[in-house]
Each structure stands twice: as C-alpha cells, then as structure tokens.
Scaffold this active site. Structure first.
Site, PDB file in Angstrom:
ATOM      1  CG  ASP A 109      -1.665   1.418   1.255  1.00  0.00           C
ATOM      2  OD1 ASP A 109      -1.820   1.804   0.061  1.00  0.00           O
ATOM      3  OD2 ASP A 109      -2.487   1.406   2.321  1.00  0.00           O
ATOM      4  CG  ASP A 328      -2.676   4.967  -4.187  1.00  0.00           C
ATOM      5  OD1 ASP A 328      -1.762   4.191  -3.889  1.00  0.00           O
ATOM      6  OD2 ASP A 328      -3.903   5.051  -3.818  1.00  0.00           O
TER       7      ASP A 328
END
Length: 507
Positions: A109, A328
C-alpha cells in the site's frame, strides 16, 4: 553492471568457465535465504468484476488519502500476478519478522506508511483467508528480539505523522488507530523487532540482512478488515513518513531512500519491485510537492492529440482546500477532479466521433468499436512540472468491457471525483512503465518500458555516484526451487565440460 530483474519469460544463459565463479556465488545465495519476496494476485484470473465494483474498492482508500546519502545495497521484491482491473489487482508480499523469523503476508500500500500485522488475541481479525493463504498471528513474546515501544520513545512521536497515535495511561505503551472512510479500521500498539531481507551490493554480492524496525501489532479490526474473502496478515505501507519501512531502512543504511516498480500490463503478468532506483535513459522526473503525506505531484495540463485542454491548472493544485494530484499504485483505476473530467471525456469523444458509436453503459462513457484494438483513439499527455510528460496510449485510459454484436465496447477508465479537488493516478496509467519514487531527491520519475525485460538498478540516491548492482537472473513468476536446481545443474555441467554450455532456465 546490469541488475537483471525479469518478469517471467524463459531466459537463455550462455555459460563458460570464465563465469563459473559468478554462478557458484549465485547458486549459494539461491540455496540459502530466499532472495525474493513475492507479490501475488489477490484474486484468481477468472474472477471478473464490474467497473462499479472497482470504483467502490478504490473509494474505500481515497478517504485515507484525503486525511492524511548513498547506501551499499538493493533489496528486490519480484512481482507475481497479472494486472487486470476487471480481476481486481490487489498485490501482497511476504515479509519475515522476529527471531526466529516467521513469515507474514501483507498487502502492498503506497497510500499509507506503517507496516502492521495481526497479533495473537486480536479481536475481529480473520482466522482464514479466501486467498488460500495461511493466516499467521504475530506474538511479541515468542520473538527474542521484540520489544515494546513506550510513550517516552522518540519513535512514538513519528507515529503521529502517519496515524492517530496515542499513549495509554495504564501501561505507557505507544498505540495507534487507523480509521477508514467505510467505517473499517484497526488499532493496536507499536513494537520493535527484526525484519529479515536479502540484499545485493554494488559488487554483485548477495547477503542476508536484518534490521530493527518499528511496526504495528494489530489488536482489533473492524468493517471490511474482518472479512475473510481476501484476508492477509496485515498491510505494508510504502509511504514516505518517518515510520515507513522505507524511511527506517534508509536511515539505518540498509537500503536506499528510493523504491521503484514496473508492472506488466498484459495477460502474462508479473513485474518488478525494488528498493533502489531503476535507471533508464528515457526517464523523466517531476518534483514531489513537499510536506505532503502522500506522493503528490504538480499536474499542469492535459493534452489530447497534441491539443491542450482548457482546464484551469489550479484545479490540479495541492492546497488546503484541494487534494491535488497523487500517484498511488494501490488504486486500480484513475480518477480526475470533476473540473477536468468532462473536458477530458468530451475531447476523447470528439476525436473519434466519425469512427465509433458513443454510448453510456452503467453510467460510464463507452464506445462501440468494430476493431478489437483501440488504436483509433487519440494519444493523451499528462504534463507535469519540470517539463515531464506521461504519454498515455489508448489502453492506458480505456478498458474493454464486453462485445455487442461482434463489436467491442471500450469505456473510459478514468472516473470523476466530485467536490474534493483530487486527481489520483492508479495502476491503469502506471502499468507498463518504470516508476521511481526517489525520496532522497524528492521526485518521482517514469519511463515507458517492457516490464518483462531486465532493468538497471542504482544503489545511490539523487546526486550520488551512479553505481549499478547485478542481482542475477530473477524471474517474477519463476519458482525459486526450479531456479535453484537449474543453476546448480549449469555449474556442474560447466565444471565438467569446461566449455560454453547453453542452458534454458524456464520461469
């Protein structure tokens, strides 16, 4: 020297007596501590989902985004799995923690900072996984190198950069709470223990490495984190704040203050993830916006077929009222602020209006195309500060959904975000590129690349001396057991014959 990080094709090696020493060295490492931490798909390749489900998945991580010197070695994490947004591209890796080391599966992540794993006595933590993974619970009392982090420890204050840290009046332990937009969350306390890695140094020497890091011991989970369908042991935050593993390893001189990935975009899958900078001549860089909790960069304009769209650049800016533009890799699709979305879609539609039939499918702008490939669609350029542009092919902003009467339906993969002033570039646009997160140089770079090929990796950060490492032939989808056996076979044949031998090592 080249660092040969491969993503999953057969490799032909030509071996002679002059390289026996290198092969012996490589075989020694491969027969010892595992050289790779393997990232795998969270879902089988036949698990197709709707575009709306992908948007729902991405939306769960976006509230979290809105809230918040030279070294001697490279750590590599060869990627496994196939990128396909209709199959929910969730990646995870294996890390070894504690003494003796135990293995934990953790989700990758880049939108968070802290590494945390489920601990024994955890309330609400899944006990099984629909991914067919063994669920492991960390127990500080079973590790001889574990220690609790107390409120007086300076490292506790670093937690405030990445989570809601607090101190318990009863036991003075440094604790944390992560709360997510969908109501799920996790809480626990910080511990210090050993993480075990394998590194490659500048002279191509493989070695085992360990370092003491601070990570979270989860004692409670709520919401979707309690579900077992895609349960893992925790989350591996790749952010840039003080308690991220990247920051901790860099400060100790164990790994560079940079990491890079290259994700294969076609059905073959695989890819590369390394702690270090992948070097490529065509790489372009744009500065990171300072003092941000995420990887914010300054998007200036969008061009379609060379024509710049009439969008106010301030719509992409990072400010107290706007989230800005974020890179991201944990987001499956890509998202545009509402002020930019409609001009973008309109420009795409106008450029192909004579060749396709526009239609709306489940709220998404789609096109009925007689060709199974999207080459008739225009090229898009995302233009950033510093003169860096990210050129998008049609398959970097379109998704093929289905077929109607023999014609393919292609839909815009970018989605609109309303009222938040945020643009998020996820895997839809990041695939088939080298992406470098240079934390020391405070910049992000990229280059179009065939991620099935080998790459050069530098062990220096921005401004340092360029020195490359040779990490051997590592395949993102190869079995370590098969690789070990093949390399050992190569060595004995070379020693016996003392002439050139060609061995095919299948991944």
């Amino acid at each position: 020297m080249q660092a040969h990080f491969l993503a999953g094709k057969p490799v032909i090696l030509t071996i002679s007596a002059t390289v026996i020493t290198l092969l012996l060295q490589t075989a020694f490492v491969l027969c010892g501590f595992p050289t790779t931490l393997t990232l795998e798909r969270a879902f089988p390749t036949n698990h197709h989902v709707e575009l709306s489900e992908l948007k729902d998945r991405d939306s769960l991580r976006h509230p979290r985004i809105l809230q918040q010197a030279s070294v001697a070695s490279v750590v590599d994490f060869p990627v496994q799995g196939t990128y396909d947004p209709y199959r929910v591209g969730l990646y995870f890796t294996r890390v070894q923690l504690g003494s003796p080391p135990k293995e934990y599966y953790v989700q990758i992540d880049t939108g968070s900072d802290v590494l945390w794993v489920s601990c024994n006595s955890c309330k609400g933590c899944p006990r099984s996984s629909g991914l067919q993974l063994p669920i492991q619970f960390y127990d500080p009392s079973s590790s001889s190198t574990a220690s609790l982090i107390y409120c007086s420890d300076q490292r506790c204050s670093l937690g405030t950069q990445a989570s809601d840290s607090n101190c318990s009046g009863q036991n003075n332990q440094c604790s944390y709470t992560f709360q997510y937009g969908d109501g799920s969350g996790t809480s626990g306390f910080y511990v210090s223990d050993q993480i075990h890695l394998d590194t490659v140094s500048g002279d191509s020497t493989f070695s085992n490495a360990s370092a003491s890091i601070v990570f979270g011991c989860s004692m409670s989970q709520t919401g979707d984190l309690t579900k077992s369908d895609r349960a893992v042991d925790g989350i591996f935050g790749f952010g840039q704040q003080g308690l991220s593993v990247i920051a901790q390893l860099s400060s100790q001189g164990v790994a560079p203050d940079a990491f890079s990935h290259c994700l294969v975009g076609n059905g073959a899958g695989g890819g590369i993830l390394v702690l270090g900078q992948i070097m490529e001549p065509s790489m372009v860089y744009t500065p990171l916006i300072p003092s941000q909790p995420h990887y914010n960069i300054n998007l200036l304009s969008i061009s379609v077929n060379g024509h710049t769209l009439s969008i106010d650049p301030s719509m992409f800016a990072t400010s107290t009222s706007r989230g800005g533009t974020i890179i991201d890799s944990g987001t499956t699709l890509a998202y545009l602020t509402e002020e930019a979305f409609d001009p973008f879609v309109d420009a795409i539609t106008q450029s192909v209006s004579q060749s396709v039939r526009p239609l709306i499918s489940k709220g998404n702008q789609c096109y009925l195309v007689t060709s199974s490939t999207p080459e008739i669609f225009p090229t898009v350029s995302l233009n950033f500060a510093g003169g860096a542009s990210m050129v998008l092919r049609p398959q970097d902003y379109l998704l093929q959904q289905n077929s109607v009467g023999g014609a393919a339906v292609w839909c815009i993969g970018f989605q609109k975000i309303r009222g938040q002033g945020i643009t998020i570039l996820g895997d839809l646009v990041l695939k088939d590129r080298i992406v470098v997160y240079d934390l020391g140089g405070q910049r992000i770079g990229w280059a179009n690349y065939d991620c099935t090929k080998s790459v050069n990796v530098s062990i220096t950060s921005s401004g340092g001396r360029s020195e490359y490492v040779n990490a051997g032939q590592i395949s993102g989808s190869a079995s370590l057991q098969n690789t070990r056996g093949s390399l050992i076979l190569v060595i004995f044949v070379a020693l016996w014959l003392q002439l050139s031998v060609v061995i095919v090592v299948f991944s």
